[in-house]
Design a protein around this motif. Structure first.
Motif, PDB file in Angstrom:
ATOM      1  N   GLU A   1      62.788 108.849  35.045  1.00 43.89           N
ATOM      2  CA  GLU A   1      61.413 108.704  34.469  1.00 43.89           C
ATOM      3  C   GLU A   1      61.901 109.931  33.196  1.00 43.89           C
ATOM      4  OE1 GLU A   1      56.703 108.130  33.257  1.00 43.89           O
ATOM      5  OE2 GLU A   1      59.230 107.042  33.621  1.00 43.89           O
ATOM      6  N   SER A   2      61.880 111.085  33.698  1.00 42.94           N
ATOM      7  CA  SER A   2      62.096 111.961  32.451  1.00 42.94           C
ATOM      8  C   SER A   2      63.102 111.562  31.539  1.00 42.94           C
ATOM      9  CB  SER A   2      62.933 113.370  33.040  1.00 42.94           C
ATOM     10  OG  SER A   2      63.347 114.634  32.079  1.00 42.94           O
ATOM     11  N   LEU A   3      64.109 110.415  31.815  1.00 40.06           N
ATOM     12  CA  LEU A   3      65.361 109.993  30.737  1.00 40.06           C
ATOM     13  C   LEU A   3      64.421 109.002  29.779  1.00 40.06           C
ATOM     14  CD1 LEU A   3      68.583 109.719  32.379  1.00 40.06           C
ATOM     15  CD2 LEU A   3      67.576 111.465  30.453  1.00 40.06           C
ATOM     16  N   ARG A   4      63.602 108.363  30.279  1.00 39.41           N
ATOM     17  CA  ARG A   4      62.948 107.761  29.450  1.00 39.41           C
ATOM     18  C   ARG A   4      61.652 108.439  28.415  1.00 39.41           C
ATOM     19  NH1 ARG A   4      57.881 105.755  28.839  1.00 39.41           N
ATOM     20  NH2 ARG A   4      57.400 107.065  30.555  1.00 39.41           N
TER      21      ARG A   4
ATOM     22  N   PRO B   1      53.460 100.655  31.328  1.00 39.78           N
ATOM     23  CA  PRO B   1      51.975 101.337  31.429  1.00 39.78           C
ATOM     24  C   PRO B   1      51.851 103.078  30.552  1.00 39.78           C
ATOM     25  CG  PRO B   1      52.618  99.671  33.119  1.00 39.78           C
ATOM     26  CD  PRO B   1      53.631 100.328  32.883  1.00 39.78           C
ATOM     27  N   ASP B   2      51.224 103.385  29.942  1.00 36.97           N
ATOM     28  CA  ASP B   2      50.620 104.372  30.134  1.00 36.97           C
ATOM     29  C   ASP B   2      52.458 104.798  29.306  1.00 36.97           C
ATOM     30  OD1 ASP B   2      49.923 107.584  28.975  1.00 36.97           O
ATOM     31  OD2 ASP B   2      48.493 106.891  31.429  1.00 36.97           O
ATOM     32  N   PRO B   3      53.019 104.929  28.375  1.00 35.99           N
ATOM     33  CA  PRO B   3      54.012 105.155  28.499  1.00 35.99           C
ATOM     34  C   PRO B   3      54.418 106.665  27.516  1.00 35.99           C
ATOM     35  CG  PRO B   3      53.119 103.983  26.679  1.00 35.99           C
ATOM     36  CD  PRO B   3      52.407 103.492  27.598  1.00 35.99           C
ATOM     37  N   GLU B   4      53.787 107.114  27.233  1.00 31.27           N
ATOM     38  CA  GLU B   4      53.959 108.379  26.638  1.00 31.27           C
ATOM     39  C   GLU B   4      53.374 109.623  28.106  1.00 31.27           C
ATOM     40  OE1 GLU B   4      54.883 109.056  24.396  1.00 31.27           O
ATOM     41  OE2 GLU B   4      55.068 106.661  23.230  1.00 31.27           O
ATOM     42  N   ARG B   5      52.849 109.043  29.071  1.00 31.24           N
ATOM     43  CA  ARG B   5      52.335 110.320  30.153  1.00 31.24           C
ATOM     44  C   ARG B   5      54.053 110.256  31.285  1.00 31.24           C
ATOM     45  NH1 ARG B   5      51.110 109.585  35.464  1.00 31.24           N
ATOM     46  NH2 ARG B   5      50.595 107.586  35.929  1.00 31.24           N
ATOM     47  N   TYR B   6      53.968 111.540  32.208  1.00 30.64           N
ATOM     48  CA  TYR B   6      55.291 110.954  32.722  1.00 30.64           C
ATOM     49  C   TYR B   6      54.698 111.090  34.141  1.00 30.64           C
ATOM     50  CZ  TYR B   6      59.508 113.408  35.135  1.00 30.64           C
ATOM     51  OH  TYR B   6      59.598 113.693  36.692  1.00 30.64           O
ATOM     52  N   ASP B   7      55.178 109.994  34.378  1.00 29.17           N
ATOM     53  CA  ASP B   7      54.764 109.949  35.864  1.00 29.17           C
ATOM     54  C   ASP B   7      55.752 109.397  36.712  1.00 29.17           C
ATOM     55  OD1 ASP B   7      54.131 107.990  38.763  1.00 29.17           O
ATOM     56  OD2 ASP B   7      53.385 106.318  36.993  1.00 29.17           O
ATOM     57  N   ALA B   8      56.382 110.517  37.715  1.00 31.31           N
ATOM     58  CA  ALA B   8      58.007 111.305  38.101  1.00 31.31           C
ATOM     59  C   ALA B   8      58.879 109.760  39.214  1.00 31.31           C
ATOM     60  CB  ALA B   8      57.734 112.062  38.659  1.00 31.31           C
ATOM     61  N   PHE B   9      56.760 108.876  40.202  1.00 30.85           N
ATOM     62  CA  PHE B   9      57.555 108.141  40.669  1.00 30.85           C
ATOM     63  C   PHE B   9      57.361 107.102  39.972  1.00 30.85           C
ATOM     64  CE2 PHE B   9      56.204 112.074  43.491  1.00 30.85           C
ATOM     65  CZ  PHE B   9      57.370 112.963  43.620  1.00 30.85           C
ATOM     66  N   ARG B  10      57.106 106.378  38.476  1.00 31.65           N
ATOM     67  CA  ARG B  10      56.950 105.119  38.282  1.00 31.65           C
ATOM     68  C   ARG B  10      58.033 104.511  39.081  1.00 31.65           C
ATOM     69  NH1 ARG B  10      54.842 103.852  33.027  1.00 31.65           N
ATOM     70  NH2 ARG B  10      54.295 105.957  33.102  1.00 31.65           N
ATOM     71  N   PHE B  11      59.382 104.602  39.038  1.00 30.29           N
ATOM     72  CA  PHE B  11      60.800 103.714  39.732  1.00 30.29           C
ATOM     73  C   PHE B  11      60.745 104.009  40.793  1.00 30.29           C
ATOM     74  CE2 PHE B  11      60.995 105.071  35.039  1.00 30.29           C
ATOM     75  CZ  PHE B  11      61.669 103.693  34.666  1.00 30.29           C
ATOM     76  N   ALA B  12      59.984 104.360  41.552  1.00 29.22           N
ATOM     77  CA  ALA B  12      60.497 105.206  43.470  1.00 29.22           C
ATOM     78  C   ALA B  12      59.083 103.562  43.442  1.00 29.22           C
ATOM     79  CB  ALA B  12      59.954 105.905  43.261  1.00 29.22           C
ATOM     80  N   THR B  13      57.618 103.853  42.573  1.00 27.07           N
ATOM     81  CA  THR B  13      56.324 102.477  42.946  1.00 27.07           C
ATOM     82  C   THR B  13      56.760 101.816  43.357  1.00 27.07           C
ATOM     83  OG1 THR B  13      55.057 104.429  42.570  1.00 27.07           O
ATOM     84  CG2 THR B  13      54.264 101.529  42.162  1.00 27.07           C
ATOM     85  N   SER B  14      58.144 101.378  41.621  1.00 27.98           N
ATOM     86  CA  SER B  14      58.216  99.969  41.617  1.00 27.98           C
ATOM     87  C   SER B  14      59.877  99.324  43.411  1.00 27.98           C
ATOM     88  CB  SER B  14      59.204 100.197  39.566  1.00 27.98           C
ATOM     89  OG  SER B  14      60.182 100.816  40.334  1.00 27.98           O
TER      90      SER B  14
END
Length: 222
Positions: free
Chosen positions: A55-58, A107-120
């Motif tokens: 997510e940080s790299l994104r 969704p909400d692309p400018e927000r850093y969501d650390a577990f975005r990909f773990a949720t996916s």
């Protein structure tokens, strides 16, 4: 750059998000199960840590474009089917910023969501390879392999994509995850009120070089 951005993205997030405690819990458990010795297999089980890095790299991508080429043909270049032309002297490049900040994809692309990909892992995430923009249809993939930091795609480009994707990403991922694990296991880190802004240098976005963070050794750590 990736390690600095990742640390800043995590510690500048609201403490209520609980990113550090959850990452600490994960790496502590995995390390204990591995007998106190890290291995690639053990790191591969650190799904929250992997997601935080991806997510940080994104969101804190360090390039706006890549594979830049200058048109030299006297008559320029064009594609009638797609309806575009590029005159001689124009530059053509691959857009590496906007696909990773597209709200239709993230969704909400400018927000850093650390577990975005773990949720996916349990939710459907659109992928560029499976999106039919002409017909307005999209399919989805939910495989773990499509969400790990090593996996490249047309909507995740820090390491490029295709046959020429950066081969060093395998080493980079291991290195940064080991660093994060060591940091959260052994140190308490004071949160930042605001994420220090990166700065653009041409087409490259650099992390801040003068930011200071406060840490202290955790009790019982080595």
């Amino acid at each position: 750059m990736g390690s600095i951005n990742c640390v800043l993205d995590i510690i500048a997030s609201p403490p209520s998000d609980g990113y550090i405690p959850r990452i600490r819990s994960e790496v502590t458990q995995v390390l204990a199960e591995a007998g106190g010795v890290w291995s690639k297999a053990a790191l591969d089980r650190c799904h929250l840590t992997d997601s935080a890095l991806r997510e940080s790299l994104r969101v804190s991508n360090f390039m706006s474009r890549n594979v830049q080429k200058k048109v030299l043909h006297p008559e320029g270049l064009g594609n009638k089917a797609e309806g575009w032309t590029a005159p001689r002297g124009a530059y053509i490049a691959v857009d590496m910023h906007n696909p990773q900040h597209d709200p239709e994809i993230y969704p909400d692309p400018e927000r850093y969501d650390a577990f975005r990909f773990a949720t996916s892992l349990t939710q459907e995430l659109p992928t560029a390879a499976s999106t039919d923009r002409e017909n307005g249809r999209s399919s989805t993939e939910t495989s773990r392999g499509n969400t790990v930091v090593l996996t490249t795609s047309g909507i995740f480009l820090p390491f490029g994509h295709g046959r020429h994707a950066c081969p060093g990403r395998f080493f980079i991922a291991v290195e940064i995850k080991l660093m994060l694990a060591y940091m959260v296991i052994n140190y308490e880190i004071e949160p930042l009120v605001q994420r220090p802004r990166n700065r653009w240098l041409g087409g490259i976005r650099l992390p801040p070089t003068k930011t200071m963070i406060r840490v202290k050794r955790r009790e019982g750590s080595v």
